[in-house]
Design an enzyme around this catalytic site. Structure first.
Site, PDB file in Angstrom:
ATOM      1  N   HIS A 189       0.852  -1.189   0.000  1.00 13.19           N
ATOM      2  CA  HIS A 189       0.000   0.000   0.000  1.00 13.19           C
ATOM      3  C   HIS A 189       0.885   1.235   0.000  1.00 13.19           C
ATOM      4  O   HIS A 189       1.972   1.215   0.594  1.00 13.19           O
ATOM      5  CB  HIS A 189      -0.917   0.008   1.240  1.00 13.19           C
ATOM      6  N   GLU A 199      -7.812  -5.320  -0.247  1.00 11.74           N
ATOM      7  CA  GLU A 199      -8.345  -6.081  -1.376  1.00 11.74           C
ATOM      8  C   GLU A 199      -8.336  -7.592  -1.146  1.00 11.74           C
ATOM      9  O   GLU A 199      -9.118  -8.317  -1.745  1.00 11.74           O
ATOM     10  CB  GLU A 199      -7.565  -5.748  -2.652  1.00 11.74           C
TER      11      GLU A 199
HETATM   12  N1  ACO Z   1       4.027  -7.512  -4.619  1.00 13.00           N
HETATM   13  C1  ACO Z   1       5.360  -7.510  -4.838  1.00 13.00           C
HETATM   14  N2  ACO Z   1       6.129  -6.419  -4.739  1.00 13.00           N
HETATM   15  C2  ACO Z   1       5.524  -5.275  -4.403  1.00 13.00           C
HETATM   16  C3  ACO Z   1       4.143  -5.225  -4.150  1.00 13.00           C
HETATM   17  C4  ACO Z   1       3.387  -6.398  -4.258  1.00 13.00           C
HETATM   18  N3  ACO Z   1       2.071  -6.422  -4.055  1.00 13.00           N
HETATM   19  N4  ACO Z   1       3.809  -3.943  -3.839  1.00 13.00           N
HETATM   20  C5  ACO Z   1       4.925  -3.225  -3.882  1.00 13.00           C
HETATM   21  N5  ACO Z   1       5.964  -4.035  -4.229  1.00 13.00           N
HETATM   22  C6  ACO Z   1       7.370  -3.665  -4.373  1.00 13.00           C
HETATM   23  C7  ACO Z   1       7.622  -2.999  -5.721  1.00 13.00           C
HETATM   24  O1  ACO Z   1       7.947  -3.920  -6.716  1.00 13.00           O
HETATM   25  C8  ACO Z   1       8.773  -2.081  -5.396  1.00 13.00           C
HETATM   26  O2  ACO Z   1       9.963  -2.821  -5.347  1.00 13.00           O
HETATM   27  P1  ACO Z   1      11.345  -2.184  -5.905  1.00 13.00           P
HETATM   28  O3  ACO Z   1      11.585  -0.962  -5.075  1.00 13.00           O
HETATM   29  O4  ACO Z   1      12.347  -3.279  -5.701  1.00 13.00           O
HETATM   30  O5  ACO Z   1      11.075  -1.849  -7.352  1.00 13.00           O
HETATM   31  C9  ACO Z   1       8.485  -1.641  -3.961  1.00 13.00           C
HETATM   32  O6  ACO Z   1       7.661  -2.678  -3.394  1.00 13.00           O
HETATM   33  C10 ACO Z   1       7.720  -0.339  -3.890  1.00 13.00           C
HETATM   34  O7  ACO Z   1       6.652  -0.356  -4.826  1.00 13.00           O
HETATM   35  P2  ACO Z   1       5.928   0.962  -5.322  1.00 13.00           P
HETATM   36  O8  ACO Z   1       5.134   0.642  -6.553  1.00 13.00           O
HETATM   37  O9  ACO Z   1       6.873   2.117  -5.396  1.00 13.00           O
HETATM   38  O10 ACO Z   1       4.989   1.259  -4.100  1.00 13.00           O
HETATM   39  P3  ACO Z   1       3.623   1.983  -4.140  1.00 13.00           P
HETATM   40  O11 ACO Z   1       3.471   2.645  -2.847  1.00 13.00           O
HETATM   41  O12 ACO Z   1       3.439   2.834  -5.339  1.00 13.00           O
HETATM   42  O13 ACO Z   1       2.646   0.719  -4.289  1.00 13.00           O
HETATM   43  C11 ACO Z   1       0.638  -0.427  -4.639  1.00 13.00           C
HETATM   44  C12 ACO Z   1       1.363   0.626  -3.812  1.00 13.00           C
HETATM   45  C13 ACO Z   1       0.421   0.122  -6.052  1.00 13.00           C
HETATM   46  C14 ACO Z   1      -0.731  -0.718  -4.006  1.00 13.00           C
HETATM   47  C15 ACO Z   1       1.480  -1.738  -4.688  1.00 13.00           C
HETATM   48  O14 ACO Z   1       1.763  -2.198  -3.390  1.00 13.00           O
HETATM   49  C16 ACO Z   1       0.841  -2.835  -5.542  1.00 13.00           C
HETATM   50  O15 ACO Z   1       0.980  -2.815  -6.761  1.00 13.00           O
HETATM   51  N6  ACO Z   1       0.122  -3.812  -4.881  1.00 13.00           N
HETATM   52  C17 ACO Z   1      -0.535  -4.872  -5.619  1.00 13.00           C
HETATM   53  C18 ACO Z   1      -1.881  -4.387  -6.167  1.00 13.00           C
HETATM   54  C19 ACO Z   1      -2.917  -4.178  -5.064  1.00 13.00           C
HETATM   55  O16 ACO Z   1      -3.057  -4.971  -4.142  1.00 13.00           O
HETATM   56  N7  ACO Z   1      -3.666  -3.054  -5.195  1.00 13.00           N
HETATM   57  C20 ACO Z   1      -4.707  -2.662  -4.245  1.00 13.00           C
HETATM   58  C21 ACO Z   1      -4.230  -1.575  -3.342  1.00 13.00           C
HETATM   59  S1  ACO Z   1      -5.398  -1.154  -2.091  1.00 13.00           S
HETATM   60  C22 ACO Z   1      -6.404  -0.053  -2.828  1.00 13.00           C
HETATM   61  O17 ACO Z   1      -6.052   0.724  -3.698  1.00 13.00           O
HETATM   62  C23 ACO Z   1      -7.818  -0.011  -2.453  1.00 13.00           C
END
Ligand code: ACO
Length: 360
Positions: free
Chosen positions: A243, A302
């Site tokens: 998140h 989610e």
């Molecule tokens: N699985 C694996 N790796 C992840 C995940 C995940 N679910 N989420 C983040 N990471 C990793 C990224 O790959 C990144 O790694 P890196 O730095 O080595 O490249 C690091 O964690 C940071 O990721 P960001 O994209 O910069 O973090 P951000 O804060 O933008 O991400 C997000 C938030 C988009 C929700 C992300 O965690 C994600 O894609 N989760 C999966 C999709 C999901 O569950 N969405 C629902 C969110 S809840 C809602 O909106 C109601």
């Protein structure tokens, strides 16, 4: 600057997300004081309080009347629209509602995702839509319109808990989109359409459908670790984890986990599904900790949304529509708050393209 992380773009009295404490406050109430205790109608009243001069103290009757009003638009659900993904069909029906800034428009918009989602799901199964019953509460009427029969009290309570849990959540992507549109004074309907468009993406409200795909692909608890590791090796993200704001567990995940457990209490099949999902969750959290030790990645809303909505009989393709049923209340309140503030949201970009060539 990437993703505007950490940027404060609005002041709000509506909700606060404390990502370090894992706490969500909605207009002075912690989520655990609302989820499972307040009805969706009460929370709609809480969110809209003070934004409309003609707001009744109890919005239940007015919300029921709004469901009946918007049902007229279901006539526009033709075969072409019914063949689209549910969130696109619901969005198209929402676009048919008249725009405006008054209480009637607000309640139409909050009522509409439930009425339209039920009709769209029935159309996909070749069944005629079922008209709303204004005398019922929003959650049981939604399930009745979808199924054609009354839900159990436990099922109605589970959907009510879900709608309350997701009603508002700070300046998430869809709420920000709604506020940007509201700041142009385009109307509540336009703001809500912006919200639903942002919500449908898999990084926001489109994740729970893929959570079910992931659980189905894993199949057995012993497959969890190899399947999840292979997904991460392919560079994929694990849906339902991580998140932007929460660095600890998303409090909404726990509120929904409690609701799913209550729902599974009377059904052996549901209890087995929950136990399996918990095993996958534990495996995912362990692997994410090993792979990303510097980035706390916890279960988000989610993951248990997927289990709850699956248990209630919603098709995974419609999960985002059910999210919109709850979140529209937040979008409408934020849109009103934004227009009351009066300032157009218009940030700047930094030009990094080529300079014009000097004239020869
Ligand atoms: N699985 C694996 N790796 C992840 C995940 C995940 N679910 N989420 C983040 N990471 C990793 C990224 O790959 C990144 O790694 P890196 O730095 O080595 O490249 C690091 O964690 C940071 O990721 P960001 O994209 O910069 O973090 P951000 O804060 O933008 O991400 C997000 C938030 C988009 C929700 C992300 O965690 C994600 O894609 N989760 C999966 C999709 C999901 O569950 N969405 C629902 C969110 S809840 C809602 O909106 C109601």
């Amino acid at each position: 600057m990437s993703g505007l992380e950490g940027v404060v773009a609005a002041q709000t009295i509506l909700s606060e997300v404390d990502g370090l404490a894992g706490r969500l406050i909605i207009r002075g109430h912690a989520l655990d004081q609302l989820a499972g205790r307040w009805t969706f109608e009460q929370v709609v009243g809480l969110l809209l309080d003070g934004f409309f001069p003609d707001m009744p103290e109890d919005v239940s009757g007015a919300l029921g009347a709004a469901r009946v009003r918007v049902f007229a638009q279901v006539a526009g659900l033709d075969a072409v629209l019914a063949a689209r993904p549910p969130v696109e069909a619901v969005r198209a029906l929402m676009a048919r509602l008249p725009d405006g800034d008054d209480l009637e428009t607000a309640l139409n918009l909050i009522a509409a995702p439930a009425v339209f989602t039920a009709a769209v799901l029935r159309a996909a199964g070749g069944e005629a839509p079922i008209a709303p019953d204004a005398a019922l509460s929003h959650a049981p009427d939604t399930l009745r319109m979808m199924r054609g029969s009354a839900p159990s009290a436990g099922e109605a309570a589970a959907l009510d808990t879900y709608l309350v849990t997701v009603c508002d959540h700070g300046l998430n992507a869809s709420t920000f989109a709604a506020r940007v549109v509201a700041s142009t004074q385009a109307g509540l309907g336009s703001a809500v359409l912006a919200g639903i468009s942002a919500l449908k993406g898999p990084l926001h409200g489109g994740a729970p459908g893929p959570v079910i795909d992931m659980l189905d692909a894993i199949g057995e608890p012993q497959n969890a670790r190899p399947w999840l590791e292979a997904a991460l090796d392919r560079g994929e993200r694990l849906m339902g984890f991580g998140h932007r704001i929460y660095r600890v567990r998303d409090p909404r995940a726990d509120a929904l986990k409690t609701a799913v457990r209550l729902l599974g209490r009377d059904s052996e099949g549901a209890a087995g599904r929950i136990a399996f999902a918990e095993a996958v969750e534990q495996a995912a959290l362990a692997i994410l900790r090993e792979r990303k030790p510097d980035r706390p990645l916890e279960t988000n809303v989610e993951f248990y949304t997927a289990l709850l909505l699956e248990a209630l009989g919603f098709a995974p393709s419609a999960f985002t529509c059910v999210f919109a049923m709850g979140r529209t209340a937040g979008w409408v309140a934020h849109a009103r708050e934004q227009t009351a503030g009066g300032k157009l949201i218009r940030p700047q970009s930094l030009y990094v393209g080529p300079a014009p060539k000097a004239a020869a």
